[in-house]
Write an enzyme that holds these catalytic residues in place. Structure first.
Site, mmCIF file in Angstrom:
data_model
loop_
_atom_site.group_PDB
_atom_site.id
_atom_site.type_symbol
_atom_site.label_atom_id
_atom_site.label_comp_id
_atom_site.label_asym_id
_atom_site.label_seq_id
_atom_site.Cartn_x
_atom_site.Cartn_y
_atom_site.Cartn_z
ATOM 1 N N SER A 102 0.815 -1.209 0.000
ATOM 2 C CA SER A 102 0.000 0.000 0.000
ATOM 3 C C SER A 102 0.854 1.266 0.000
ATOM 4 C CB SER A 102 -0.958 -0.041 1.192
ATOM 5 O OG SER A 102 -1.912 0.974 1.134
ATOM 6 N N ASP A 242 -2.465 6.222 -3.598
ATOM 7 C CA ASP A 242 -1.326 5.612 -2.917
ATOM 8 C C ASP A 242 -0.773 4.481 -3.774
ATOM 9 O OD1 ASP A 242 -3.425 3.827 -2.549
ATOM 10 O OD2 ASP A 242 -2.783 3.232 -0.546
ATOM 11 N N ASP A 244 -1.042 1.277 -4.063
ATOM 12 C CA ASP A 244 -1.901 0.281 -4.710
ATOM 13 C C ASP A 244 -3.241 0.872 -5.128
ATOM 14 O OD1 ASP A 244 -2.921 0.519 -2.121
ATOM 15 O OD2 ASP A 244 -3.512 -1.583 -2.009
ATOM 16 N N ASP A 246 -5.840 2.203 -3.693
ATOM 17 C CA ASP A 246 -7.128 1.983 -3.040
ATOM 18 C C ASP A 246 -7.510 3.140 -2.122
ATOM 19 O OD1 ASP A 246 -5.385 1.549 -0.944
ATOM 20 O OD2 ASP A 246 -6.251 -0.369 -0.326
#
Length: 447
Positions: A102, A242, A244, A246
């Site tokens: 993340s 960010d 990833d 999400d």
């Protein structure tokens, strides 16, 4: 059984240290694969990743693990976490895997698992996989039943199509100048493409990943570069994702940061006016600002609070029939369009409202004044400081002091040995005094 590997968002750690190794990834593939070998159909797992260097190593190890127990693997390469969830469901796969840490730096990596419905695994499924990991000695497939691996080349196009479908056909982004910061992460290709295809003028930053620069002074946790670019280029708005993709943080045309609470206020109230909001409110965590709760209450809407973690937000949404939820940090879950947080989909809802209202972002996206809020961390060496009677008493006294005027949230971190002390209220001086008083007692007890 106590969790050893899974945290609030999958398995995460420093690569090639502790348990975040290639050997561990292969073991996870074997355990998760064995757990989802149900029925007589040919079993399949979808694997995506972000752009960090260790993704190659973890990907190959997971492929070895899954194929060794008889599961076929579909590789989609660098893709956002919500894209993996989407493709898992659309391809009728038994399991989805996202290799990502993340917003963490490149040295870390993680493994997130999704079930065949595209939702993150339940606690029960994770505990059963943990048990298989502890047990070891996986049941390997017979030679003729070993799985195959295949890479699909059109995954990006499939996700972009799905993202654009979250907007009505008549909504176009023509005339909007947007700065998009992809954190050198998983969305570096798909997010700018989606916004451009809908008509926006796109200025993309954080789109040159090299394996080592993910989240490095860019992205939703480091918005300074985007703030500068928005103001310098005269853009209407800035969108920061960010690693990833999400989560989402927005910057208005003046360079001011708009966090997840303001985004939830906008989407929740907008959807309520359109008759699209379900559940009569919005789901957020205990960390969301009291100002959001008051704003929604003024709109006749409820704010339902959960523990910190998007999985708990989603759990409450599914249980209560809500379709808008998120976190102050920028995770936005819109279950009409996605089964997990999707920064790009949430950004499109914001941009659509910008088009509909014809107002500048600075006016549209600042719907309430946040009450003063202060969060401090106290590190401790061991034990359970919150069980101490002195700590409990100072917390009780603070709650009495803030009653009717603010809130207090005290919790241990789920990822490191710290106690998080957060207070908010109308009086900033009082809030600071309360937090400092609690932190001092916790520090004394933990010493």
């Amino acid at each position: 059984m106590t969790r050893k590997f899974f945290g609030t968002d999958g398995i995460r750690g420093r690569t090639n240290q502790g348990f975040m190794t290639a050997a561990m990834a292969m073991a996870v593939g074997q355990a998760a694969g064995a757990h989802f070998l149900r029925g007589t159909h040919k079993h399949r797992v979808v694997i995506g990743k972000d752009t960090r260097l260790s993704g190659y190593m973890m990907e190959n190890a997971l492929v070895a693990g899954f194929t060794s127990v008889g599961m076929d693997v579909v590789l989609v390469g660098p893709m956002p976490t919500p894209a993996v969830a989407l493709l898992t469901r659309s391809m009728r796969a038994d399991l989805g895997v996202m290799i990502s840490a993340s917003h963490n730096p490149f040295q870390d990596n993680g493994i997130k698992l999704f079930g065949p419905d595209g939702f993150k695994l339940s606690d029960e499924d994770e505990m059963q996989i943990e048990a298989l990991l502890e047990q070891g000695n996986p049941q390997l497939a017979a030679s003729e039943a070993i799985g195959r691996a295949r890479r699909i080349e059109d995954a990006r196009g499939r996700y972009i199509h799905a993202v654009k479908a979250s907007l009505p056909d008549q909504v176009r982004l023509d005339g909007l100048k947007i700065v998009v910061d992809c954190a050198h992460g998983a969305a570096y290709q798909v997010a700018p493409s989606a916004f451009w295809e809908l008509g926006a003028e796109v200025i993309a930053i954080g789109v040159t990943p090299n394996g080592l620069n993910i989240n490095d002074r860019v992205g939703s946790t480091h918005v300074e570069a985007m703030q500068e670019r928005v103001v310098a280029s005269g853009a209407d708005i800035g969108i920061a994702l960010d690693g990833d993709a999400d989560r989402l943080i927005v910057v208005d045309e003046k360079g001011s940061i708009v966090d997840g609470d303001q985004i939830m206020a906008l989407i929740g109230s907008s959807w309520a006016r359109q008759g699209r909001l379900r559940g009569g409110g919005v789901v957020a965590t205990v960390m969301s600002n009291l100002g959001l709760e008051r704003y929604l209450g003024g709109q006749g809407l409820e704010l339902v609070r959960t523990k910190v973690g998007d999985r708990y937000v989603l759990g409450a949404m599914r249980a209560g029939g809500y379709n808008v939820g998120g976190e102050q940090s920028g995770h936005m879950i819109l279950t009409d369009h996605a089964t997990t947080g999707d920064g790009t989909v949430a950004a499109l809802q914001v941009l659509a409202e910008l088009v509909r209202e014809g107002k500048p972002a600075s006016e549209l996206l600042h719907l309430f004044d946040p009450v003063p809020q202060l969060l401090k961390n106290v590190r401790f060496g061991g034990g359970k400081p919150l069980d101490n009677s002195r700590v409990q008493q100072v917390i009780a006294d603070a709650e009495d002091e803030l009653r009717g005027k603010g809130r207090l949230v005290i919790r241990p971190s789920g990822t490191e040995p710290v106690i998080r002390v957060m207070a908010e209220g109308d009086d900033a001086t009082q809030v600071e005094a309360v937090v400092d008083r609690i932190c001092a007692v916790v520090a004394e007890v933990a010493a």
